[in-house]
Design a protein around this motif. Structure first.
Motif, short mmCIF file in Angstrom:
data_model
loop_
_atom_site.label_atom_id
_atom_site.label_comp_id
_atom_site.label_asym_id
_atom_site.label_seq_id
_atom_site.Cartn_x
_atom_site.Cartn_y
_atom_site.Cartn_z
N SER A 44 -3.44 -2.27 2.84
CA SER A 44 -2.76 -1.30 3.69
C SER A 44 -1.34 -1.06 2.80
CB SER A 44 -2.30 -0.25 5.25
OG SER A 44 -1.83 -2.30 5.42
N SER A 47 -1.36 0.06 -2.59
CA SER A 47 -1.32 0.96 -3.32
C SER A 47 -1.80 0.27 -4.94
CB SER A 47 -0.27 2.14 -3.13
OG SER A 47 -0.43 2.88 -3.79
N GLY A 50 0.11 3.25 -6.60
CA GLY A 50 1.77 2.62 -6.47
C GLY A 50 2.21 1.57 -7.60
#
Length: 245
Positions: A44, A47, A50
């Motif tokens: 998590s 990303s 990202g």
């Protein structure tokens, strides 16, 4: 039932929809031709969109896998995973990016298994860790990973975060080692024969440098020499090249 999380998800989707230009999917509704397929560890904190600042559809084909593994076991044979093979063969994607990350729990679990014989209890997680185990075991035999010695950390400990002789954890050195092995496996597959394959390590622990979130290039089509990689990326991005090995 966690309705709070559900409401949060739907609220985030509303924000996503509101931020989309009206014509954002016009050139992608009937197909896709992403420039890159990336395989990143399932985590998590990491990303894929990202880290590469991807905010538009159609550029990045993403695949997540425990330990950023590019392979799958099919009928007893290890082959290139379908989530990687598909874009390389069917969407004209020409670049594969394999992205590991510092502090990887999957590599840590495989390291623990190598040293204790203990595996995670969940069958699916165990299978993923078992796939990493030969890579980790080979890495523990490599002096570049553990230093000169008997396969343990040079301080004699067996902790997954024990430091090597350069003051970097064995686990993080194995993270990079695993990236190299995943790149090599992909390059040896028929599906990736015409692709360019890059290996990165995403740093969220300040292991490679002092900026969190940097994706460090450690491999380009099998080339690992930092000087050659800096020549490849050019002066404007040479701070994205580093190695622990």
């Amino acid at each position: 039932m966690d309705r709070r999380i559900l409401a949060d998800l739907l609220g985030r989707n509303d924000d996503h929809v509101a931020a989309l230009p009206p014509d954002v999917f016009d050139s992608h509704r009937d197909g896709q031709r992403p420039g890159v397929v990336s395989v990143c560890c399932s985590d998590s904190r990491v990303s894929q969109e990202g880290m590469f600042a991807v905010d538009e559809p159609g550029f990045l084909f993403t695949s997540g896998a425990i330990g950023n593994s590019v392979s799958a076991l099919v009928d007893g044979e290890r082959v290139l995973d379908g989530s990687v093979a598909y874009p390389l063969r069917h969407t004209h994607t020409e670049v594969l990016a394999v992205v590991g990350h510092t502090g990887c729990g999957a590599v840590g679990a495989a390291l623990a298994a190598a040293r204790t014989g203990e595996f995670p209890a969940e069958p699916g997680v165990r299978a993923a860790v078992e796939a990493l185990l030969p890579i980790v075991e080979a890495g523990l035999d490599d002096p570049a990973v553990v230093g000169e010695g008997d396969g343990e950390a040079v301080d004699g400990t067996t902790d997954e975060d024990a430091e090597s002789d350069a003051g970097v954890s064995v686990r993080d050195r194995l993270v990079e080692y695993n990236v190299h092995e995943q790149v090599a496996f992909a390059r040896g597959s028929d599906e990736a024969a015409d692709a360019t394959v890059y290996g990165f390590v995403y740093d969220l622990h300040g292991v490679y440098g002092d900026r969190d979130g940097v994706a460090y290039l450690v491999n380009a089509d099998g080339e690992r020499d930092p000087a050659a990689l800096r020549d490849l990326v050019g002066a404007s991005h040479d701070d994205h090249v580093a190695t622990l090995l």
